[in-house]
Design a protein around this motif. Sequence first.
Motif, mmCIF file in Angstrom:
data_model
loop_
_atom_site.group_PDB
_atom_site.id
_atom_site.type_symbol
_atom_site.label_atom_id
_atom_site.label_comp_id
_atom_site.label_asym_id
_atom_site.label_seq_id
_atom_site.Cartn_x
_atom_site.Cartn_y
_atom_site.Cartn_z
ATOM 1 N N LYS A 189 94.080 18.072 100.025
ATOM 2 C CA LYS A 189 94.552 17.085 100.997
ATOM 3 C C LYS A 189 94.490 15.675 100.405
ATOM 4 C CE LYS A 189 93.352 19.626 105.170
ATOM 5 N NZ LYS A 189 92.447 19.704 106.328
ATOM 6 N N GLN A 190 93.397 15.365 99.726
ATOM 7 C CA GLN A 190 93.260 14.047 99.119
ATOM 8 C C GLN A 190 94.300 13.837 98.026
ATOM 9 O OE1 GLN A 190 89.173 13.860 97.838
ATOM 10 N NE2 GLN A 190 88.450 13.125 99.824
ATOM 11 N N LEU A 191 94.565 14.864 97.245
ATOM 12 C CA LEU A 191 95.578 14.748 96.196
ATOM 13 C C LEU A 191 96.967 14.558 96.794
ATOM 14 C CD1 LEU A 191 94.391 17.390 93.580
ATOM 15 C CD2 LEU A 191 94.353 14.908 93.348
ATOM 16 N N ASP A 192 97.238 15.233 97.897
ATOM 17 C CA ASP A 192 98.526 15.041 98.576
ATOM 18 C C ASP A 192 98.671 13.598 99.058
ATOM 19 O OD1 ASP A 192 99.330 17.632 98.143
ATOM 20 O OD2 ASP A 192 98.689 18.358 100.126
ATOM 21 N N ILE B 39 97.172 10.943 97.811
ATOM 22 C CA ILE B 39 97.343 10.109 96.618
ATOM 23 C C ILE B 39 98.766 10.225 96.099
ATOM 24 C CG2 ILE B 39 96.660 9.846 94.191
ATOM 25 C CD1 ILE B 39 93.812 10.647 95.076
ATOM 26 N N ASN B 40 99.288 11.424 96.099
ATOM 27 C CA ASN B 40 100.652 11.673 95.638
ATOM 28 C C ASN B 40 101.667 10.910 96.497
ATOM 29 O OD1 ASN B 40 102.127 12.852 93.653
ATOM 30 N ND2 ASN B 40 102.137 14.902 94.582
ATOM 31 N N GLU B 41 101.471 10.938 97.806
ATOM 32 C CA GLU B 41 102.357 10.204 98.711
ATOM 33 C C GLU B 41 102.307 8.700 98.436
ATOM 34 O OE1 GLU B 41 101.307 11.213 102.714
ATOM 35 O OE2 GLU B 41 101.880 13.319 102.470
ATOM 36 N N LYS B 42 101.119 8.198 98.237
ATOM 37 C CA LYS B 42 100.969 6.772 97.954
ATOM 38 C C LYS B 42 101.645 6.397 96.636
ATOM 39 C CE LYS B 42 96.736 6.076 100.592
ATOM 40 N NZ LYS B 42 95.315 5.723 100.529
ATOM 41 N N LEU B 43 101.504 7.251 95.642
ATOM 42 C CA LEU B 43 102.155 6.984 94.351
ATOM 43 C C LEU B 43 103.665 7.027 94.511
ATOM 44 C CD1 LEU B 43 99.953 8.974 91.824
ATOM 45 C CD2 LEU B 43 100.217 6.501 91.967
ATOM 46 N N ASP B 44 104.158 7.969 95.294
ATOM 47 C CA ASP B 44 105.607 8.039 95.541
ATOM 48 C C ASP B 44 106.102 6.754 96.204
ATOM 49 O OD1 ASP B 44 105.853 10.529 94.377
ATOM 50 O OD2 ASP B 44 105.780 11.636 96.281
ATOM 51 N N LYS B 45 105.359 6.258 97.166
ATOM 52 C CA LYS B 45 105.742 5.016 97.840
ATOM 53 C C LYS B 45 105.754 3.844 96.868
ATOM 54 C CE LYS B 45 104.210 6.243 102.465
ATOM 55 N NZ LYS B 45 103.264 5.962 103.546
ATOM 56 N N LEU B 46 104.766 3.808 95.975
ATOM 57 C CA LEU B 46 104.712 2.728 94.983
ATOM 58 C C LEU B 46 105.890 2.792 94.035
ATOM 59 C CD1 LEU B 46 100.943 2.484 93.944
ATOM 60 C CD2 LEU B 46 102.338 0.701 94.993
ATOM 61 N N ILE B 47 106.224 4.001 93.611
ATOM 62 C CA ILE B 47 107.350 4.183 92.680
ATOM 63 C C ILE B 47 108.662 3.798 93.367
ATOM 64 C CG2 ILE B 47 108.669 5.907 91.405
ATOM 65 C CD1 ILE B 47 105.998 7.307 90.804
ATOM 66 N N GLU B 48 108.827 4.168 94.614
ATOM 67 C CA GLU B 48 110.055 3.872 95.355
ATOM 68 C C GLU B 48 110.216 2.374 95.625
ATOM 69 O OE1 GLU B 48 109.975 6.215 98.874
ATOM 70 O OE2 GLU B 48 110.334 8.091 97.812
ATOM 71 N N SER B 49 109.094 1.699 95.803
ATOM 72 C CA SER B 49 109.170 0.272 96.111
ATOM 73 C C SER B 49 109.580 -0.587 94.910
ATOM 74 C CB SER B 49 107.844 -0.224 96.675
ATOM 75 O OG SER B 49 106.843 -0.190 95.672
ATOM 76 N N LYS B 50 109.487 -0.060 93.724
ATOM 77 C CA LYS B 50 109.846 -0.833 92.522
ATOM 78 C C LYS B 50 111.268 -0.731 92.177
ATOM 79 C CE LYS B 50 105.439 -1.126 90.300
ATOM 80 N NZ LYS B 50 104.713 -1.025 89.090
#
Length: 76
Positions: free
Chosen positions: A60-63, A65-76
């Motif tokens: 669950k924690q990795l999911d 973290i993965n979502e947060k990383l996806d959001k960061l990548i999309e925002s750039k």
Amino acid sequence: MSDSKWTSKPVDIAHLLTTITMIVASIVYITGLDKRISINEKQIEHVKVQRVEDQSRIEKQLDTINEKLDKLIESK
């Protein structure tokens, strides 16, 4: 020759007591082993349950973290 060598020997009380003591000690030792084995089995089952719970929590924690990383990548 009516007496054989088996019947002519007197039974030594010290030998008899020692043998009985060793038998009783062996039974007590084996009973103690059975108890320790049962305790270890319960502990192993508990650890297995904990491991499954921990694995689920980590996934669950990795999911997250993965979502947060996806959001960061999309925002750039």
